[in-house]
Design an enzyme around this catalytic site. Structure first.
Site, mmCIF file in Angstrom:
data_model
loop_
_atom_site.group_PDB
_atom_site.id
_atom_site.type_symbol
_atom_site.label_atom_id
_atom_site.label_comp_id
_atom_site.label_asym_id
_atom_site.label_seq_id
_atom_site.Cartn_x
_atom_site.Cartn_y
_atom_site.Cartn_z
ATOM 1 N N ILE A 16 0.785 -1.248 -0.107
ATOM 2 C CA ILE A 16 -0.175 0.058 0.087
ATOM 3 C C ILE A 16 0.904 1.354 0.049
ATOM 4 O O ILE A 16 1.670 1.544 1.016
ATOM 5 C CB ILE A 16 -0.909 0.128 1.126
ATOM 6 C CG1 ILE A 16 -1.875 -1.281 1.139
ATOM 7 C CG2 ILE A 16 -1.931 1.135 1.279
ATOM 8 C CD1 ILE A 16 -2.888 -1.318 2.423
ATOM 9 N N ASN A 18 1.685 5.460 -1.163
ATOM 10 C CA ASN A 18 1.140 6.862 -0.925
ATOM 11 C C ASN A 18 0.086 7.080 -1.837
ATOM 12 O O ASN A 18 -0.723 7.825 -1.312
ATOM 13 C CB ASN A 18 2.214 7.954 -0.979
ATOM 14 C CG ASN A 18 3.202 7.782 0.388
ATOM 15 O OD1 ASN A 18 2.607 7.990 1.298
ATOM 16 N ND2 ASN A 18 4.500 7.591 -0.109
ATOM 17 N N TYR A 93 15.444 2.553 11.791
ATOM 18 C CA TYR A 93 14.686 3.597 12.668
ATOM 19 C C TYR A 93 13.256 3.399 12.516
ATOM 20 O O TYR A 93 12.702 2.941 11.429
ATOM 21 C CB TYR A 93 15.434 5.072 12.364
ATOM 22 C CG TYR A 93 15.113 5.646 11.166
ATOM 23 C CD1 TYR A 93 14.056 6.068 10.818
ATOM 24 C CD2 TYR A 93 16.368 5.534 10.157
ATOM 25 C CE1 TYR A 93 13.722 6.800 9.531
ATOM 26 C CE2 TYR A 93 16.035 5.772 8.947
ATOM 27 C CZ TYR A 93 14.685 6.784 8.530
ATOM 28 O OH TYR A 93 14.736 7.094 7.332
ATOM 29 N N GLY A 97 10.320 4.141 6.331
ATOM 30 C CA GLY A 97 9.068 3.456 5.359
ATOM 31 C C GLY A 97 9.229 1.950 5.311
ATOM 32 O O GLY A 97 10.255 1.604 4.661
ATOM 33 N N ILE A 98 8.145 1.243 5.267
ATOM 34 C CA ILE A 98 8.157 -0.151 5.101
ATOM 35 C C ILE A 98 8.782 -0.559 3.722
ATOM 36 O O ILE A 98 9.433 -1.488 3.353
ATOM 37 C CB ILE A 98 7.089 -1.006 5.684
ATOM 38 C CG1 ILE A 98 7.428 -2.601 5.529
ATOM 39 C CG2 ILE A 98 6.039 -0.557 4.808
ATOM 40 C CD1 ILE A 98 8.481 -3.213 6.283
ATOM 41 N N ASP A 99 8.269 0.436 2.745
ATOM 42 C CA ASP A 99 8.454 0.231 1.500
ATOM 43 C C ASP A 99 9.982 0.134 1.144
ATOM 44 O O ASP A 99 10.465 -0.571 0.396
ATOM 45 C CB ASP A 99 7.586 1.216 0.458
ATOM 46 C CG ASP A 99 8.001 2.622 1.041
ATOM 47 O OD1 ASP A 99 8.403 3.018 1.896
ATOM 48 O OD2 ASP A 99 7.420 3.587 0.071
ATOM 49 N N THR A 175 7.435 29.230 -20.282
ATOM 50 C CA THR A 175 7.111 28.856 -19.030
ATOM 51 C C THR A 175 7.134 27.234 -18.716
ATOM 52 O O THR A 175 7.630 26.739 -17.821
ATOM 53 C CB THR A 175 5.811 29.445 -18.411
ATOM 54 O OG1 THR A 175 5.934 30.749 -18.446
ATOM 55 C CG2 THR A 175 5.622 28.992 -17.188
#
Length: 254
Positions: A16, A18, A93, A97-99, A175
């Site tokens: 899962i 972001n 730590y 993130g586990i990912d 731009t």
């Protein structure tokens, strides 16, 4: 007494992320298919996801960086959660993130340690582990897509810009190209510096890239810094390699 259990015959891995749900379908330790779906707004059983149940529910191994999405899977009958504390890596730590952990574990297992993984997802992350599987550290910055959308969404007159197919001109005369130039040249210059610093400390390290934006990012790197791009191995399945290692090596009571 504990014993090692082998892979289930058929199982699913779910990361899962972001922005999306990332799926892997396995037969034993072989990854046979990957795909993505959108985040859910109710539990999968309430949505009638019958393909998850087929004849009987298949084992589902889940890792998540989005707690609210994780809660929707609590009632799935054969779900097992992979947590950071379970990873066979040192020095992690609590807020890593586990990912990131699964990706560097999977790439390192497949290609060898030391390993530096670049994950080009919603966030652009770097995660480095040494030859002893000890976390050296990493870095996080907004990913390509997030930077492009942020410029358009947080300004009054600047347009939404799509990823250019090739490296844009550095000094742009409109731009849209100026936005692309500013974002892309800044990101790839930063990656070059991080990779050079990593290689100075660990010159025999492997370097890999995963994540949905890795292809345009590698296109830009190849154009501007081909010697750096040549060091990077394409590992789109790194997180699922890490999941497979965790499923293989999990301990259960005998």
């Amino acid at each position: 007494m504990m014993k090692l259990r082998s892979h289930p015959r058929n199982w699913l891995g779910l990361m899962i992320g972001n922005s999306r749900l990332h799926w892997g379908k396995f037969q034993g330790e072989t990854l046979v298919e990957t795909w993505e779906t959108q985040h859910l707004n109710q539990s999968p059983l309430e949505m009638g996801w019958s393909w998850l149940n087929q004849i009987s529910p298949v084992p589902l191994f889940i890792a998540s960086v989005v707690p609210e999405q994780m809660q929707l899977w609590q009632n799935y009958p054969k779900a097992e959660i992979i947590t950071l504390e379970q990873l066979p890596l040192g020095g992690l730590y609590p807020t890593l993130g586990i990912d990131r952990g699964l990706a560097v574990l999977g790439a390192g297992n497949q290609l060898g340690f030391p390993m530096l993984v670049i994950d080009a997802g919603t966030a652009l992350t770097l995660t480095g582990v040494n030859q002893n599987r000890q976390l050296i550290g990493g870095a996080i910055l907004p990913g390509l897509g997030l930077q492009f959308s942020c410029v358009a969404n947080r300004t009054a007159t600047l347009p939404q810009v799509a990823f250019p197919e090739s490296l844009p001109q550095r000094w742009s005369l409109n731009t849209s190209e100026a936005i692309a130039s500013g974002i892309i040249y800044s990101i790839i210059a930063g990656l070059r510096e991080f990779i050079a610093a990593w290689c100075q400390e660990l010159p025999h390290s492997k370097i890999s890239i995963t994540g949905g934006d890795r292809i345009p990012l590698m296109t830009y790197l190849n154009s501007q810094y081909p010697e750096i791009a040549g060091l990077i191995l394409d590992t789109p399945e790194a997180i699922f390699w890490g999941m497979s290692a965790m499923v293989r090596d999990r301990n259960v009571p005998s």
